[in-house]
Design a protein around this motif. Structure first.
Motif, PDB file in Angstrom:
ATOM      1  N   UNK A   1      -7.143 -51.265 -24.418  1.00  0.00           N
ATOM      2  CA  UNK A   1      -5.857 -50.805 -24.937  1.00  0.00           C
ATOM      3  C   UNK A   1      -4.794 -51.842 -24.651  1.00  0.00           C
ATOM      4  N   UNK A   2      -3.518 -51.436 -24.687  1.00  0.00           N
ATOM      5  CA  UNK A   2      -2.439 -52.377 -24.372  1.00  0.00           C
ATOM      6  C   UNK A   2      -1.241 -51.614 -23.826  1.00  0.00           C
ATOM      7  N   UNK A   3      -0.569 -52.227 -22.850  1.00  0.00           N
ATOM      8  CA  UNK A   3       0.600 -51.620 -22.228  1.00  0.00           C
ATOM      9  C   UNK A   3       1.369 -52.712 -21.480  1.00  0.00           C
ATOM     10  N   UNK A   4       2.664 -52.517 -21.339  1.00  0.00           N
ATOM     11  CA  UNK A   4       3.488 -53.391 -20.506  1.00  0.00           C
ATOM     12  C   UNK A   4       4.182 -52.512 -19.482  1.00  0.00           C
ATOM     13  N   UNK A   5       4.318 -53.018 -18.230  1.00  0.00           N
ATOM     14  CA  UNK A   5       4.978 -52.199 -17.215  1.00  0.00           C
ATOM     15  C   UNK A   5       5.769 -53.059 -16.237  1.00  0.00           C
ATOM     16  N   UNK A   6       6.718 -52.401 -15.607  1.00  0.00           N
ATOM     17  CA  UNK A   6       7.594 -53.018 -14.617  1.00  0.00           C
ATOM     18  C   UNK A   6       7.759 -52.024 -13.482  1.00  0.00           C
ATOM     19  N   UNK A   7       7.591 -52.473 -12.253  1.00  0.00           N
ATOM     20  CA  UNK A   7       7.773 -51.614 -11.090  1.00  0.00           C
ATOM     21  C   UNK A   7       9.134 -51.937 -10.478  1.00  0.00           C
ATOM     22  N   UNK A   8      10.036 -50.955 -10.467  1.00  0.00           N
ATOM     23  CA  UNK A   8      11.387 -51.194  -9.949  1.00  0.00           C
ATOM     24  C   UNK A   8      11.333 -51.407  -8.434  1.00  0.00           C
ATOM     25  N   UNK A   9      12.385 -52.011  -7.864  1.00  0.00           N
ATOM     26  CA  UNK A   9      12.424 -52.158  -6.404  1.00  0.00           C
ATOM     27  C   UNK A   9      12.289 -50.820  -5.679  1.00  0.00           C
ATOM     28  N   UNK A  10      12.702 -49.727  -6.332  1.00  0.00           N
ATOM     29  CA  UNK A  10      12.574 -48.398  -5.733  1.00  0.00           C
ATOM     30  C   UNK A  10      11.214 -47.762  -5.921  1.00  0.00           C
ATOM     31  N   UNK A  11      10.286 -48.448  -6.612  1.00  0.00           N
ATOM     32  CA  UNK A  11       8.928 -47.943  -6.776  1.00  0.00           C
ATOM     33  C   UNK A  11       8.668 -47.146  -8.031  1.00  0.00           C
ATOM     34  N   UNK A  12       9.645 -47.065  -8.950  1.00  0.00           N
ATOM     35  CA  UNK A  12       9.429 -46.339 -10.202  1.00  0.00           C
ATOM     36  C   UNK A  12       8.726 -47.246 -11.201  1.00  0.00           C
ATOM     37  N   UNK A  13       7.649 -46.774 -11.803  1.00  0.00           N
ATOM     38  CA  UNK A  13       6.899 -47.547 -12.797  1.00  0.00           C
ATOM     39  C   UNK A  13       7.464 -47.258 -14.182  1.00  0.00           C
ATOM     40  N   UNK A  14       8.008 -48.293 -14.830  1.00  0.00           N
ATOM     41  CA  UNK A  14       8.509 -48.186 -16.197  1.00  0.00           C
ATOM     42  C   UNK A  14       7.462 -48.807 -17.106  1.00  0.00           C
ATOM     43  N   UNK A  15       7.183 -48.145 -18.221  1.00  0.00           N
ATOM     44  CA  UNK A  15       6.108 -48.640 -19.074  1.00  0.00           C
ATOM     45  C   UNK A  15       6.454 -48.525 -20.545  1.00  0.00           C
ATOM     46  N   UNK A  16       5.833 -49.365 -21.353  1.00  0.00           N
ATOM     47  CA  UNK A  16       5.935 -49.301 -22.810  1.00  0.00           C
ATOM     48  C   UNK A  16       4.521 -49.444 -23.356  1.00  0.00           C
TER      49      UNK A  16
ATOM     50  N   UNK B   1      -0.453 -45.729 -24.969  1.00  0.00           N
ATOM     51  CA  UNK B   1      -0.563 -44.357 -25.444  1.00  0.00           C
ATOM     52  C   UNK B   1      -1.971 -43.997 -25.894  1.00  0.00           C
ATOM     53  N   UNK B   2      -2.913 -44.875 -25.701  1.00  0.00           N
ATOM     54  CA  UNK B   2      -4.289 -44.575 -26.068  1.00  0.00           C
ATOM     55  C   UNK B   2      -4.615 -44.973 -27.496  1.00  0.00           C
ATOM     56  N   UNK B   3      -5.905 -45.066 -27.779  1.00  0.00           N
ATOM     57  CA  UNK B   3      -6.348 -45.602 -29.061  1.00  0.00           C
ATOM     58  C   UNK B   3      -5.998 -44.710 -30.252  1.00  0.00           C
ATOM     59  N   UNK B   4      -5.797 -43.424 -30.030  1.00  0.00           N
ATOM     60  CA  UNK B   4      -5.444 -42.554 -31.156  1.00  0.00           C
ATOM     61  C   UNK B   4      -3.986 -42.705 -31.583  1.00  0.00           C
ATOM     62  N   UNK B   5      -3.117 -43.071 -30.652  1.00  0.00           N
ATOM     63  CA  UNK B   5      -1.691 -43.112 -30.948  1.00  0.00           C
ATOM     64  C   UNK B   5      -1.068 -44.500 -30.903  1.00  0.00           C
ATOM     65  N   UNK B   6      -1.791 -45.498 -30.436  1.00  0.00           N
ATOM     66  CA  UNK B   6      -1.167 -46.808 -30.329  1.00  0.00           C
ATOM     67  C   UNK B   6      -2.115 -47.852 -29.785  1.00  0.00           C
ATOM     68  N   UNK B   7      -1.735 -48.458 -28.673  1.00  0.00           N
ATOM     69  CA  UNK B   7      -2.475 -49.558 -28.047  1.00  0.00           C
ATOM     70  C   UNK B   7      -2.580 -50.773 -28.962  1.00  0.00           C
TER      71      UNK B   7
END
Length: 199
Positions: A108-123, A126-132
């Motif tokens: 699949x495919x995804x991009x992510x960023x982990x904030x200094x506070x530990x929150x994972x932000x992602x784009x 969504x899996x092969x049925x909806x995106x990737x």
């Protein structure tokens, strides 16, 4: 993949098991998870002092199930078990929090960023049925669509692409393609990505 580390971080042993996923939606899924973990415990032949697991597709409800299964399998209290998504584990392997963007393009495919506070932000992711988009499955599916649409319309096939796909599938006749795709599923289609790259 699994690895057993010493207290100073040296790799003692490593290997592979059947796949495990955070897609735990039935008692059968949980039973399969516990079976895979039992196989791992048999392979290790000793109890680890702590466990960190990065699980593909991990969603909120699956974390406690994984922690309980790991605790039962290895006889560890849950405070010695950390279960995170595979993205969080991969991010931590490459960046301190807040200092990079991880782009994963595998099946699949995804991009992510982990904030200094530990929150994972992602784009994405969504899996092969909806995106990737851009992932290996997406590439294989797009290649097969291009070849099949050319066949349906009576146009010449994209020569290099058709050659590379035929090498893996056997031939591009619809009965062969259908059996290969639907017999092998998402993983089979993802294996076409290197052929797309070669073409």
């Amino acid at each position: 993949k699994w690895a057993l580390f010493s207290a100073d971080g040296a790799v003692l042993r490593q290997g592979r098991l059947g796949s495990m996923t955070g897609h735990l939606f039935s008692p059968e899924d949980e039973a399969a998870l516990r079976s895979r973990l039992a196989d791992l415990a048999d392979t290790l032949e000793s109890r680890p002092g702590a466990v960190v697991a990065g699980i593909s597709g991990l969603q909120g409800h699956a974390g406690p199930i994984f922690r309980a299964a790991l605790a039962d399998t290895f006889g560890l209290p849950e405070h010695l078990i950390r279960v995170v998504s595979d993205l969080q584990l991969a991010y931590a392997a490459h960046f301190p929090p807040g200092e990079g963007v991880l782009v994963y393009a595998g099946t699949g495919s995804v991009a992510c960023f982990n904030t200094p506070g530990g929150e994972l932000l992602r784009a994405g992711g969504h899996g092969f049925l909806l995106g990737d988009e851009g992932g290996a499955f997406w590439q294989g599916r797009q290649a097969l669509r291009a070849v099949l649409h050319a066949q349906d319309e009576g146009r010449p096939l994209p020569k290099l692409l058709a050659q590379e796909l035929s090498t893996l599938i056997g031939n591009l006749d619809w009965p062969q393609v259908r059996a290969w795709v639907y017999g092998g599923g998402r993983g089979a289609v993802a294996t076409l990505a290197p052929a797309v790259d070669l073409a």
